[in-house]
Design a protein around this motif. Sequence first.
Motif, short mmCIF file in Angstrom:
data_model
loop_
_atom_site.label_atom_id
_atom_site.label_comp_id
_atom_site.label_asym_id
_atom_site.label_seq_id
_atom_site.Cartn_x
_atom_site.Cartn_y
_atom_site.Cartn_z
N ILE A 150 0.85 -1.20 0.00
CA ILE A 150 0.00 0.00 0.00
C ILE A 150 0.88 1.25 0.00
CG2 ILE A 150 -1.93 -1.13 1.18
CD1 ILE A 150 -1.09 0.37 3.75
N LYS A 151 0.36 2.33 -0.60
CA LYS A 151 1.02 3.63 -0.57
C LYS A 151 -0.01 4.66 -0.10
CE LYS A 151 4.52 2.94 -4.20
NZ LYS A 151 4.99 3.40 -5.54
N LEU A 152 0.07 5.02 1.15
CA LEU A 152 -0.78 6.08 1.68
C LEU A 152 -0.21 7.42 1.25
CD1 LEU A 152 -1.24 4.63 5.26
CD2 LEU A 152 -2.99 4.73 3.48
N ILE A 153 -1.07 8.39 1.03
CA ILE A 153 -0.64 9.71 0.57
C ILE A 153 0.35 10.31 1.56
CG2 ILE A 153 -1.38 12.07 0.06
CD1 ILE A 153 -4.02 10.89 -0.94
N GLY A 154 1.50 10.73 1.05
CA GLY A 154 2.51 11.37 1.88
C GLY A 154 3.36 10.42 2.70
N LYS A 155 3.19 9.11 2.49
CA LYS A 155 3.96 8.13 3.25
C LYS A 155 4.64 7.15 2.31
CE LYS A 155 1.17 8.31 7.46
NZ LYS A 155 0.46 7.52 8.50
N ALA A 156 5.71 6.53 2.82
CA ALA A 156 6.42 5.54 2.02
C ALA A 156 5.57 4.29 1.86
CB ALA A 156 7.75 5.18 2.70
N GLU A 157 5.84 3.54 0.80
CA GLU A 157 5.08 2.31 0.61
C GLU A 157 5.38 1.34 1.74
OE1 GLU A 157 7.41 -0.62 -2.32
OE2 GLU A 157 6.97 1.33 -3.24
N GLN A 158 4.38 0.51 2.05
CA GLN A 158 4.55 -0.49 3.10
C GLN A 158 3.87 -1.78 2.67
OE1 GLN A 158 1.98 0.29 6.73
NE2 GLN A 158 1.67 2.25 5.72
N ARG A 159 4.17 -2.86 3.38
CA ARG A 159 3.61 -4.16 3.07
C ARG A 159 2.81 -4.67 4.26
NH1 ARG A 159 5.45 -2.63 -1.05
NH2 ARG A 159 6.38 -3.84 -2.77
N ILE A 160 1.67 -5.27 3.97
CA ILE A 160 0.83 -5.93 4.97
C ILE A 160 0.78 -7.41 4.61
CG2 ILE A 160 -1.48 -6.07 5.99
CD1 ILE A 160 -1.92 -3.16 5.02
N ARG A 161 1.15 -8.28 5.53
CA ARG A 161 1.06 -9.71 5.28
C ARG A 161 -0.40 -10.14 5.45
NH1 ARG A 161 4.71 -13.96 5.53
NH2 ARG A 161 6.00 -12.46 4.38
N LEU A 162 -1.02 -10.54 4.35
CA LEU A 162 -2.39 -11.04 4.38
C LEU A 162 -2.35 -12.56 4.35
CD1 LEU A 162 -4.25 -8.61 1.93
CD2 LEU A 162 -4.18 -8.53 4.43
N GLU A 163 -2.93 -13.18 5.38
CA GLU A 163 -2.96 -14.62 5.50
C GLU A 163 -4.38 -15.12 5.32
OE1 GLU A 163 0.55 -15.40 8.69
OE2 GLU A 163 -1.09 -14.12 9.38
N SER A 164 -4.52 -16.41 5.22
CA SER A 164 -5.83 -17.00 5.00
C SER A 164 -6.78 -16.63 6.14
CB SER A 164 -5.70 -18.52 4.91
OG SER A 164 -6.89 -19.10 4.44
N GLY A 165 -7.94 -16.09 5.77
CA GLY A 165 -8.93 -15.67 6.75
C GLY A 165 -8.87 -14.21 7.12
N ASP A 166 -7.90 -13.46 6.56
CA ASP A 166 -7.79 -12.03 6.83
C ASP A 166 -8.73 -11.24 5.92
OD1 ASP A 166 -5.83 -12.64 8.64
OD2 ASP A 166 -4.16 -11.82 7.45
#
Length: 216
Positions: A150-166
């Motif tokens: 994800i890239k939120l406005i004004g912030k560096a890109e980041q990663r979210i670990r999405l697992e089964s059931g999320d």
Amino acid sequence: MAFDSQWKISSQATVIAPGLVLFKGCFNQEQQIWMAKYAMGATSEGGAHSFKTKAPNGEIVFNNDVGRGRVYDAITTFPEPDTIRSLCNHLVSLARESDGHMPMMIPTHLLLLYYSSGGMYWHRDSDPNDGDNDHPIVSISLGKSVDFGIKLIGKAEQRIRLESGDVLIWGGPNRMLLHCVDDVIAGSCPSFLSDIIGDARLNFTFRDAPNILGEE
């Protein structure tokens, strides 16, 4: 079993930013099995919806990209439309309890994605079939884990670990969230789902897009 209002969802909402809510471990094993069987039953080869198509050489291949199948249509064209619509509405209600910036929605369409490998490039859900409003996108992950960028406005890109059931939901001020799907993580599909979906990631995405009804 099928979804009803008695489904217990123990996951607490994490508000990442206004209009961006994450539920970790939202669905238990039994619930995930029901959703996986639902999706695979609704997309069987030869039916109205399928992840596969016939290539010019006669080979049966995924219809969206190498290693990725896609089905998008009005919810009313899928089995048990009231059931899956209620599931989406329930998730949005839970998100709104924790995030006052999250709008309501009336889910009109379901996108099912099947990843045997690969991911998806950086993009915003800004096409007509994504809806012409700020109403939420509701994304349910099953099977293999993935790092969701994800890239939120004004912030560096980041990663979210999405697992089964999320479940990840974005709308309101973050409706046009820039995001991507990194390559699915090998060996991460829960064993209780692999017999149903194979070694893959399955994604439900609900949209509120009345502007495209009848033009799918």
